[in-house]
Design an enzyme around this catalytic site. Sequence first.
Site, mmCIF file in Angstrom:
data_model
loop_
_atom_site.group_PDB
_atom_site.id
_atom_site.type_symbol
_atom_site.label_atom_id
_atom_site.label_comp_id
_atom_site.label_asym_id
_atom_site.label_seq_id
_atom_site.Cartn_x
_atom_site.Cartn_y
_atom_site.Cartn_z
ATOM 1 N N SER A 180 0.836 -1.198 0.000
ATOM 2 C CA SER A 180 0.000 0.000 0.000
ATOM 3 C C SER A 180 0.877 1.256 0.000
ATOM 4 O O SER A 180 1.768 1.392 -0.817
ATOM 5 C CB SER A 180 -0.966 -0.038 1.189
ATOM 6 O OG SER A 180 -1.981 0.932 1.063
ATOM 7 N N HIS A 328 -7.461 -5.579 -0.871
ATOM 8 C CA HIS A 328 -6.241 -4.813 -0.612
ATOM 9 C C HIS A 328 -5.530 -5.382 0.618
ATOM 10 O O HIS A 328 -5.916 -5.112 1.760
ATOM 11 C CB HIS A 328 -6.632 -3.353 -0.378
ATOM 12 C CG HIS A 328 -5.489 -2.411 -0.231
ATOM 13 N ND1 HIS A 328 -4.734 -1.986 -1.294
ATOM 14 C CD2 HIS A 328 -4.979 -1.780 0.861
ATOM 15 C CE1 HIS A 328 -3.802 -1.137 -0.872
ATOM 16 N NE2 HIS A 328 -3.933 -0.998 0.434
#
Length: 348
Positions: A180, A328
């Site tokens: 991320s 994610h």
Amino acid sequence: RASVVQAPNSVLGGLATRRVVRLTLTQGPEPVTADLLIYTPAKPGKHPAFLNINFLGNQTISMESDIPISTKWFADRPGIAENNRATEASRGAQVRRYPLESILSRGYGLVTFYRGDIEPDHPEGWKVGVRGKMQPTGRAFATDDWGAISAWAWGLSCAMDYIEIDDLFDAGKVVVIGHSRLGKTALWASAQDQRFAMAISNCSGSGGAALARRCFGETVEASIRQFPYWYCENYKQYSKNEAALPVDQHELIALTAPRPVYIASASEDLWSDPKGELLAAINAQPVYALFGKTGLGQLDFDPNAIRLPPPERPLGETIGYHMRTGKHDILKYDWEQYLNFADRHLGR
């Protein structure tokens, strides 16, 4: 300077040795310090390693009860932190992201530290982080001064400084890896510091591996609106104005050339734009070709017809790419591909 906070001890059923080394990175009465949590395989010798910044403190990556809990600033979060400090309940909170046994049994060490050691991840974090400590008294930040992502990347280079003097590591085989916002950081660290043998970006999205000009998912405007302190002030002029950017993220990826780089996405993580990440990897290939390297092996393509590969089908040579089924995150499947890629390129 480096000092031992926790002496080496055998852990994980004798699979590894674990220790904690504190880096003191600035001078003054309240210096910036970073605690490196270090695992090395029990087998004697110099080991390759993965270097990573973690999100929520060293104590969150393992269920081991004696890893020191960070005393730095944390965002309040149930089961993790209260009154901006990590709690005992945070132990092992992110263990799914760190398959320690797999990493160590494959012969790799792991070095990790908390992002808040370098700079807390909030708009005022610079005041107690490295940017504030290094800022000349009374001088405001210039429009092209570094943001938090650059500060964290600097911290990775400081950790690399230590790895170079640690006899248990092969400093020529260190992989910088991030997920991320810290995947953005890993790419930037590798671009600036050629000592990293390989870079891995997991679901990094805008400002990381995804092309800005696609204006998809996490756009420049969305990223700056939420996290303006990640970037230099100049970047704001490209909010809703991506077409004016003189560069794009394929060039960030290409700055690691000719060293290997791996880009990974997740099928449900549209915010990070899997197609934009793949297109950036494809467009980085000509620079690898200048070095006689094959990237994804897909130099000629129609950008309007390019399709994502099916999930769980990794591809590429010096540039690697896969899209994992799911959201994610960074999971065991991702790590399996990274270990295979590292084995291939680091000669294990």
